[in-house]
Design a protein around this motif. Structure first.
Motif, PDB file in Angstrom:
ATOM      1  N   ASN A 227      36.729 -28.649  18.014  1.00 33.69           N
ATOM      2  CA  ASN A 227      35.954 -29.483  17.091  1.00 33.69           C
ATOM      3  C   ASN A 227      35.115 -30.499  17.859  1.00 33.69           C
ATOM      4  O   ASN A 227      33.921 -30.682  17.611  1.00 33.69           O
ATOM      5  CB  ASN A 227      36.883 -30.235  16.133  1.00 33.69           C
ATOM      6  CG  ASN A 227      37.381 -29.385  14.980  1.00 33.69           C
ATOM      7  OD1 ASN A 227      36.903 -28.278  14.751  1.00 33.69           O
ATOM      8  ND2 ASN A 227      38.354 -29.891  14.254  1.00 33.69           N
ATOM      9  N   VAL A 228      35.772 -31.194  18.791  1.00 28.70           N
ATOM     10  CA  VAL A 228      35.100 -32.247  19.548  1.00 28.70           C
ATOM     11  C   VAL A 228      34.023 -31.662  20.458  1.00 28.70           C
ATOM     12  O   VAL A 228      32.908 -32.190  20.536  1.00 28.70           O
ATOM     13  CB  VAL A 228      36.134 -33.056  20.362  1.00 28.70           C
ATOM     14  CG1 VAL A 228      35.433 -34.106  21.226  1.00 28.70           C
ATOM     15  CG2 VAL A 228      37.139 -33.733  19.436  1.00 28.70           C
ATOM     16  N   GLY A 253      29.568 -31.917  11.158  1.00 25.55           N
ATOM     17  CA  GLY A 253      30.405 -32.387  12.249  1.00 25.55           C
ATOM     18  C   GLY A 253      30.919 -33.792  11.998  1.00 25.55           C
ATOM     19  O   GLY A 253      30.745 -34.379  10.937  1.00 25.55           O
ATOM     20  N   SER A 254      31.554 -34.363  13.012  1.00 25.06           N
ATOM     21  CA  SER A 254      32.112 -35.713  12.865  1.00 25.06           C
ATOM     22  C   SER A 254      31.052 -36.790  12.997  1.00 25.06           C
ATOM     23  O   SER A 254      31.216 -37.893  12.487  1.00 25.06           O
ATOM     24  CB  SER A 254      33.192 -35.950  13.924  1.00 25.06           C
ATOM     25  OG  SER A 254      32.601 -36.056  15.225  1.00 25.06           O
ATOM     26  N   ARG A 255      29.968 -36.502  13.749  1.00 30.08           N
ATOM     27  CA  ARG A 255      28.855 -37.418  13.988  1.00 30.08           C
ATOM     28  C   ARG A 255      29.284 -38.696  14.702  1.00 30.08           C
ATOM     29  O   ARG A 255      28.653 -39.753  14.565  1.00 30.08           O
ATOM     30  CB  ARG A 255      28.120 -37.745  12.676  1.00 30.08           C
ATOM     31  CG  ARG A 255      27.632 -36.516  11.937  1.00 30.08           C
ATOM     32  CD  ARG A 255      26.657 -36.838  10.840  1.00 30.08           C
ATOM     33  NE  ARG A 255      25.354 -37.214  11.343  1.00 30.08           N
ATOM     34  CZ  ARG A 255      24.419 -36.371  11.753  1.00 30.08           C
ATOM     35  NH1 ARG A 255      24.662 -35.049  11.775  1.00 30.08           N
ATOM     36  NH2 ARG A 255      23.267 -36.813  12.168  1.00 30.08           N
ATOM     37  N   VAL A 256      30.358 -38.619  15.477  1.00 31.23           N
ATOM     38  CA  VAL A 256      30.803 -39.808  16.206  1.00 31.23           C
ATOM     39  C   VAL A 256      29.774 -40.246  17.247  1.00 31.23           C
ATOM     40  O   VAL A 256      29.663 -41.434  17.550  1.00 31.23           O
ATOM     41  CB  VAL A 256      32.174 -39.571  16.886  1.00 31.23           C
ATOM     42  CG1 VAL A 256      33.278 -39.456  15.855  1.00 31.23           C
ATOM     43  CG2 VAL A 256      32.152 -38.350  17.802  1.00 31.23           C
ATOM     44  N   ILE A 257      29.016 -39.296  17.794  1.00 34.49           N
ATOM     45  CA  ILE A 257      27.985 -39.653  18.770  1.00 34.49           C
ATOM     46  C   ILE A 257      26.820 -40.325  18.059  1.00 34.49           C
ATOM     47  O   ILE A 257      26.318 -41.371  18.485  1.00 34.49           O
ATOM     48  CB  ILE A 257      27.510 -38.414  19.549  1.00 34.49           C
ATOM     49  CG1 ILE A 257      28.673 -37.817  20.358  1.00 34.49           C
ATOM     50  CG2 ILE A 257      26.354 -38.768  20.484  1.00 34.49           C
ATOM     51  CD1 ILE A 257      28.327 -36.523  21.063  1.00 34.49           C
ATOM     52  N   GLN A 258      26.380 -39.745  16.946  1.00 31.95           N
ATOM     53  CA  GLN A 258      25.241 -40.296  16.209  1.00 31.95           C
ATOM     54  C   GLN A 258      25.557 -41.670  15.628  1.00 31.95           C
ATOM     55  O   GLN A 258      24.676 -42.520  15.534  1.00 31.95           O
ATOM     56  CB  GLN A 258      24.832 -39.347  15.080  1.00 31.95           C
ATOM     57  CG  GLN A 258      24.183 -38.053  15.545  1.00 31.95           C
ATOM     58  CD  GLN A 258      25.160 -37.125  16.254  1.00 31.95           C
ATOM     59  OE1 GLN A 258      26.318 -37.037  15.866  1.00 31.95           O
ATOM     60  NE2 GLN A 258      24.691 -36.443  17.280  1.00 31.95           N
ATOM     61  N   LEU A 259      26.815 -41.903  15.255  1.00 33.69           N
ATOM     62  CA  LEU A 259      27.211 -43.191  14.703  1.00 33.69           C
ATOM     63  C   LEU A 259      27.519 -44.217  15.777  1.00 33.69           C
ATOM     64  O   LEU A 259      27.794 -45.381  15.468  1.00 33.69           O
ATOM     65  CB  LEU A 259      28.440 -43.020  13.795  1.00 33.69           C
ATOM     66  CG  LEU A 259      28.229 -42.223  12.506  1.00 33.69           C
ATOM     67  CD1 LEU A 259      29.558 -41.996  11.806  1.00 33.69           C
ATOM     68  CD2 LEU A 259      27.269 -42.950  11.590  1.00 33.69           C
ATOM     69  N   GLY A 260      27.490 -43.792  17.044  1.00 33.49           N
ATOM     70  CA  GLY A 260      27.776 -44.708  18.136  1.00 33.49           C
ATOM     71  C   GLY A 260      29.253 -45.000  18.319  1.00 33.49           C
ATOM     72  O   GLY A 260      29.629 -45.932  19.029  1.00 33.49           O
ATOM     73  N   THR A 267      33.040 -38.035  24.442  1.00 29.82           N
ATOM     74  CA  THR A 267      33.298 -36.899  23.551  1.00 29.82           C
ATOM     75  C   THR A 267      33.645 -35.659  24.353  1.00 29.82           C
ATOM     76  O   THR A 267      34.604 -34.930  24.026  1.00 29.82           O
ATOM     77  CB  THR A 267      32.057 -36.630  22.674  1.00 29.82           C
ATOM     78  OG1 THR A 267      31.698 -37.817  21.988  1.00 29.82           O
ATOM     79  CG2 THR A 267      32.329 -35.535  21.661  1.00 29.82           C
ATOM     80  N   LEU A 268      32.888 -35.411  25.409  1.00 31.33           N
ATOM     81  CA  LEU A 268      33.166 -34.253  26.269  1.00 31.33           C
ATOM     82  C   LEU A 268      34.546 -34.351  26.890  1.00 31.33           C
ATOM     83  O   LEU A 268      35.302 -33.363  26.923  1.00 31.33           O
ATOM     84  CB  LEU A 268      32.089 -34.158  27.356  1.00 31.33           C
ATOM     85  CG  LEU A 268      32.251 -33.046  28.392  1.00 31.33           C
ATOM     86  CD1 LEU A 268      32.180 -31.677  27.729  1.00 31.33           C
ATOM     87  CD2 LEU A 268      31.173 -33.173  29.480  1.00 31.33           C
ATOM     88  N   MET A 269      34.904 -35.544  27.365  1.00 27.19           N
ATOM     89  CA  MET A 269      36.206 -35.722  28.018  1.00 27.19           C
ATOM     90  C   MET A 269      37.351 -35.557  27.024  1.00 27.19           C
ATOM     91  O   MET A 269      38.379 -34.960  27.352  1.00 27.19           O
ATOM     92  CB  MET A 269      36.262 -37.101  28.674  1.00 27.19           C
ATOM     93  CG  MET A 269      35.275 -37.292  29.824  1.00 27.19           C
ATOM     94  SD  MET A 269      35.546 -36.101  31.170  1.00 27.19           S
ATOM     95  CE  MET A 269      37.129 -36.652  31.789  1.00 27.19           C
ATOM     96  N   LEU A 270      37.189 -36.072  25.802  1.00 26.68           N
ATOM     97  CA  LEU A 270      38.244 -35.920  24.797  1.00 26.68           C
ATOM     98  C   LEU A 270      38.441 -34.456  24.448  1.00 26.68           C
ATOM     99  O   LEU A 270      39.579 -33.966  24.378  1.00 26.68           O
ATOM    100  CB  LEU A 270      37.894 -36.729  23.542  1.00 26.68           C
ATOM    101  CG  LEU A 270      38.856 -36.568  22.356  1.00 26.68           C
ATOM    102  CD1 LEU A 270      40.250 -37.046  22.714  1.00 26.68           C
ATOM    103  CD2 LEU A 270      38.329 -37.339  21.131  1.00 26.68           C
TER     104      LEU A 270
END
Length: 514
Positions: A227-228, A253-260, A267-270
């Motif tokens: 997912n990540v 998606g989760s949009r954690v990158i877009q939401l900052g 994200t890649l490491m997780l």
């Protein structure tokens, strides 16, 4: 809580008068290295605490939880232009959790906000989050005074300028990670593993509990990691940036990158860390006497990670639905069965088909809101290839397949008669079909169908597995099996009513906005 006026000639009362005269404010939050602004209704109390409200899970709420630093701007234009008052508030935002304060915030915000007032009148405020902004500095500028060279009035609240605790920082990271992993979606791993173990129990008469638990952990870690990683690759490929019609939490998606909430590197490491954890668990199962687990793990990672990642990118090759069905259906059911029995049989593959069809259906319905973004970024999903109109007509057909598979397996004596309890999910499919046929072009209106499909996957899969457990429990275990079936059916009814309630709530909100 009294602030200190450090400069300027105006009083607290004058500033509060302007705050109370205006219904809307511009709200600025940080999204990683970017700034985001939005207009929100608000109300202020006598201590300059400001309250606002938003729907639970709203991106603005997630940004506030991740970084509570906030900036507000209010413009009081009740006079001619020289007398306009601009009030800037910088402070810290928090989600209100105390019931008494929440009730107070509701009373305050329902005045300026017609949406909150509507939900209050309908008794549906449980879908709202209330936000408290505690001021650190309040600054009022009057246009005529600024032109005349006079300083703004500045009120400081030194007692509120506290540093964030280490524990709060840890909580923020876990919140962001939970969003990235998409915890609700992890049920897609629970269902096939439970089914594989239940089928093995029906065949062998026993459950190896430790291998079963570690199989589930590995499956969840693989799904969470993929997912990540898929969010990371969607960011790199520009898909998330192009997506403007997603409906959280079902698509986009989760949009954690877009939401900052997380950086691309984080994200890649997780994602890589979760996949590594799954590999470690898989290696442990292999050394414990299940060597072919390694093959299952590799197949799962290849189908999951390369769903969007190049150079394979299954979804751009038009194989996304097939790979998801194989991974979260056939592979996980037969993998769990293998860990319990040491073999993979024809029947273990057949048993996986209802779950495989169901999880593919979940992906399929979630492709509707993503249609334009997928089309623009060359994702050849089935909805992109058919178009939303024709794809909507196919949904009822695809939705019938898992239930037809359940009946066929019972008729073929591969599944016990009690597995027909899975047919209790049919009303969910029928209701979702009606919504899809009516609103295939309207992502927001389609959201209840996304929810109903996900609920159908969970309940149908678990009730199908319960049929095998029921048979194995025998007469002595009949009360437990009946209780579990009742819980499953009750959950279907409860969730169906919840989705219908949400649909009515949003229909009411749309009426207010017209």
């Amino acid at each position: 809580m009294a602030g200190t006026i450090v400069v300027g000639n105006h009083t607290h009362e004058e500033i509060l008068d302007s705050l109370n005269a205006v219904d809307e404010m511009a709200v600025g939050t940080r999204a990683g290295s970017r700034l985001r602004s939005r207009m929100m209704h608000f109300a202020a109390d006598e201590d300059f605490r400001i309250y606002a409200s938003s729907m639970k899970g709203d991106p603005k709420t997630l940004q506030i939880v991740n970084d509570p630093s906030i900036s507000l701007l209010v413009l009081d234009r009740r006079t001619d232009q020289s007398g306009w008052r601009e009030i800037e508030v910088t402070g810290r935002a928090e989600i209100v959790t105390d019931p008494a304060e929440r009730a107070r915030a509701l009373e305050m915000v329902s005045g300026p906000s017609p949406i909150v007032a509507h939900l209050k009148g309908a008794g549906q405020t449980d879908i709202l989050d209330f936000i408290r902004i505690t001021p650190i500095e309040v600054k009022m500028r009057i246009f005529g005074e600024i032109v005349a060279g006079m300083p703004p009035t500045v009120v400081e609240f030194e007692e509120n300028a506290r540093a964030e605790s280490d524990l709060a920082g840890v909580r923020k990271r876990f919140t962001a990670w939970r969003e990235a992993v998409r915890t609700l979606s992890l049920l897609a791993s629970l269902v096939p593993v439970v089914l594989g173990v239940a089928f093995a129990w029906n065949i062998t008469g026993e459950i190896a509990w430790f291998p079963a638990v570690f199989t589930l952990l590995a499956a969840v870690a693989v799904q969470g990691g993929t997912n990540v990683l898929n969010d990371y690759f969607d960011h790199r490929n520009g898909n998330d940036a192009a997506n403007r019609e997603f409906v959280r939490p079902f698509s986009g998606g989760s949009r954690v990158i877009q939401l900052g909430l997380m950086t691309p590197v984080e994200t890649l490491m997780l994602g890589a860390g979760l996949c590594l954890a799954a590999a470690v668990v898989g290696a442990g199962l292999a050394f414990a006497g299940h060597p072919w687990v390694i093959a299952f793990g590799i197949a799962g990672l290849l189908s999951g990670v390369f769903y969007t990642a190049r150079p394979i990118s299954w979804v751009t090759r038009g194989l996304g639905e097939v790979m998801v069905a194989l991974n979260f259906g056939v592979l996980m059911v037969t993998g769990a069965y293998y860990v319990q029995t040491g073999e993979v049989t024809r029947n273990s593959i057949l048993v996986s088909l209802p779950v495989a069809f169901l999880v593919a259906l979940v992906l399929y319905i979630n492709e509707f809101p993503d249609y334009r973004a997928d089309l623009a970024t060359h994702k050849r999903t089935l909805v992109v290839r058919l178009g939303r109109g024709r794809a909507a007509k196919l949904y009822p057909v695809l939705g019938a397949m898992p239930f037809a598979a359940v009946v066929a397996l019972v008729v073929a004596d591969v599944a016990p008669l009690m597995s027909l309890a899975a047919l209790a999910g049919i009303p969910l499919w029928l209701s979702a079909s009606r919504i899809v046929l009516q609103h295939s072009e309207e992502p927001f209106e389609l959201a209840p169908a996304n929810a109903l499909t996900a609920i159908a996957h969970l309940t149908t899969g678990l009730l199908f597995a319960l049929g095998y457990a029921w048979e194995e429990l025998g007469r002595d275990g009949l009360p437990l099996a009946v209780a579990l079936a009742a819980v499953g059916l009750g959950y279907i009814v409860y969730m169906y009513r919840s989705v219908e309630r949400q649909r009515r709530i949003f229909a009411g909100v749309k009426t207010v906005l017209r």
